[in-house]
Design a protein around this motif. Structure first.
Motif, PDB file in Angstrom:
ATOM      1  N   MET A  56      -2.564   4.881 -15.342  1.00 38.01           N
ATOM      2  CA  MET A  56      -2.763   4.866 -13.937  1.00 38.01           C
ATOM      3  C   MET A  56      -1.042   4.496 -13.402  1.00 38.01           C
ATOM      4  O   MET A  56      -0.621   3.894 -13.826  1.00 38.01           O
ATOM      5  CB  MET A  56      -3.626   3.859 -13.085  1.00 38.01           C
ATOM      6  N   ALA A  57      -0.628   5.473 -12.469  1.00 42.23           N
ATOM      7  CA  ALA A  57       0.608   5.173 -12.205  1.00 42.23           C
ATOM      8  C   ALA A  57       0.897   3.881 -11.445  1.00 42.23           C
ATOM      9  O   ALA A  57      -0.099   3.119 -10.853  1.00 42.23           O
ATOM     10  CB  ALA A  57       1.157   6.261 -11.087  1.00 42.23           C
ATOM     11  N   ARG A  58       1.853   3.179 -11.684  1.00 46.59           N
ATOM     12  CA  ARG A  58       2.007   1.828 -11.151  1.00 46.59           C
ATOM     13  C   ARG A  58       2.109   1.772  -9.625  1.00 46.59           C
ATOM     14  O   ARG A  58       1.467   0.650  -9.195  1.00 46.59           O
ATOM     15  CB  ARG A  58       3.499   1.211 -11.722  1.00 46.59           C
ATOM     16  N   SER A  59       2.589   2.846  -9.121  1.00 45.35           N
ATOM     17  CA  SER A  59       2.476   2.814  -7.454  1.00 45.35           C
ATOM     18  C   SER A  59       1.231   2.691  -7.190  1.00 45.35           C
ATOM     19  O   SER A  59       0.707   2.170  -6.246  1.00 45.35           O
ATOM     20  CB  SER A  59       3.297   4.108  -7.146  1.00 45.35           C
ATOM     21  N   GLU A  60       0.176   3.291  -7.835  1.00 46.52           N
ATOM     22  CA  GLU A  60      -1.088   3.378  -7.433  1.00 46.52           C
ATOM     23  C   GLU A  60      -1.881   1.977  -7.922  1.00 46.52           C
ATOM     24  O   GLU A  60      -2.685   1.335  -6.900  1.00 46.52           O
ATOM     25  CB  GLU A  60      -2.048   4.363  -8.172  1.00 46.52           C
ATOM     26  N   GLN A  61      -1.454   1.577  -9.032  1.00 50.10           N
ATOM     27  CA  GLN A  61      -1.772   0.136  -9.219  1.00 50.10           C
ATOM     28  C   GLN A  61      -1.478  -0.728  -8.157  1.00 50.10           C
ATOM     29  O   GLN A  61      -2.647  -1.649  -7.571  1.00 50.10           O
ATOM     30  CB  GLN A  61      -1.180  -0.400 -10.593  1.00 50.10           C
ATOM     31  N   ILE A  62      -0.314  -0.826  -7.838  1.00 52.81           N
ATOM     32  CA  ILE A  62      -0.254  -1.869  -6.740  1.00 52.81           C
ATOM     33  C   ILE A  62      -0.815  -1.736  -5.511  1.00 52.81           C
ATOM     34  O   ILE A  62      -1.336  -2.474  -4.704  1.00 52.81           O
ATOM     35  CB  ILE A  62       1.454  -1.777  -6.431  1.00 52.81           C
ATOM     36  N   GLU A  63      -1.059  -0.283  -5.157  1.00 55.03           N
ATOM     37  CA  GLU A  63      -1.555  -0.009  -3.815  1.00 55.03           C
ATOM     38  C   GLU A  63      -2.899  -0.606  -3.836  1.00 55.03           C
ATOM     39  O   GLU A  63      -3.359  -1.020  -2.785  1.00 55.03           O
ATOM     40  CB  GLU A  63      -1.475   1.595  -3.471  1.00 55.03           C
TER      41      GLU A  63
END
Length: 287
Positions: free
Chosen positions: A132-139
């Motif tokens: 999973m993309a880091r940006s999606e993880q953070i979101e």
């Protein structure tokens, strides 16, 4: 990494989520007998990370049952519920190695996508969230979505290379054998959950190291799980104990005794007139 203690140290580590039964009695008696054979010490450890199911009254009942069997141990007794920071620190060490990742899949989703099972027969996680993309993880983390943190077992085993551990037979002093660990058959196991900084796998490894455990006696049903423990020991720079896998005590239908199946407790047997000698004979350890 050498063990800090030259004195053999073993442990019996039940969970206080019910009363002990004959299977627990056998495991405890094997542990104390092994400690005596080795000229070492047997510890009691209370594995109570499951706050919902584990109860103080069951922890006290464990001590009462073991004392009734004639066993004793050094005090104070380690309780896992007191050691959450140590587990969080271990998890952070794995994060620093980029070996933990957040997973947002529900059990239903895992079961639907799994293409096999792990050694316990549970659906094998297909690695859905691993990339999973880091940006999606953070979101999703900031949104507060239910999350667990999984070990990237493929990356971890690649870093570890060939893993081995030492096994001894029933006499404990038997000639040791070298086993090869195969953690990849477990897939990406859950090591932490939101609000709970540990799983059984992570806690047991951290605690065995903290208590300088040199020998682990455990049932054959835990043999496969040792693969994960050996991997975590390597990743965290911890010593691997020597292992002995003892037989299981089965019911009339050939099934492993279990609290969840209503197996007769030691307390109920005691109330029915059993003595500690009766228990030893029933599990095949009578004199």
């Amino acid at each position: 990494m050498p063990n800090r203690s030259s004195n053999p140290i073993l442990r019996f580590a039940p969970s206080p989520n019910g009363r002990l039964h004959l299977g627990h009695a056998y495991s405890a008696l094997v542990t104390w007998r092994a400690a005596a054979t080795l000229g070492g010490t047997a510890l009691l450890r209370i594995e109570d990370i499951d706050a919902e199911r584990c109860k103080p009254e069951f922890a006290q009942a464990i001590e009462d049952d073991l004392h009734w069997l004639g066993l004793d141990w050094p005090v104070p007794v380690m309780h896992q519920s007191d050691r959450m920071q140590a587990y969080a620190d271990a998890g952070n060490a794995l994060r620093d190695q980029r070996l933990l990742y957040p997973c947002f899949c529900s059990r239903t989703e895992v079961a639907a996508l799994a293409t096999g099972t792990d050694p316990d027969g549970a659906p094998l996680y297909p690695g859905t969230c691993r990339h999973m993309a880091r940006s999606e993880q953070i979101e999703r983390l900031e949104r507060g979505d239910p999350v667990q943190f999984r070990l990237d077992t493929e990356a971890a085993t690649a870093r570890a290379g060939m893993l081995t551990y030492t096994v001894v037979g029933p006499l404990v002093t038997d000639r040791p054998q070298i086993r090869h660990a195969r953690p990849e058959r477990w897939g990406d196991v859950v090591l932490q959950r939101k609000g709970t900084p540990t799983s059984y796998h992570l806690a047991v490894v951290v605690d065995d190291a903290a208590q300088d455990i040199t020998h682990v006696t455990r049932g054959r049903d835990m043999e496969a799980a040792t693969d994960i423990h050996v991997l975590l020991q390597m990743l965290l720079g911890l010593t691997s104990p020597i292992y002995h896998f003892h037989r299981l005590i089965l019911d009339e239908d050939g099934r492993k005794l279990a609290k969840s199946k209503g197996s007769p407790s030691l307390a109920s047997l005691r109330e029915a007139g059993w003595t500690p000698a009766d228990v030893r004979r029933a599990v095949g350890l009578g004199d």
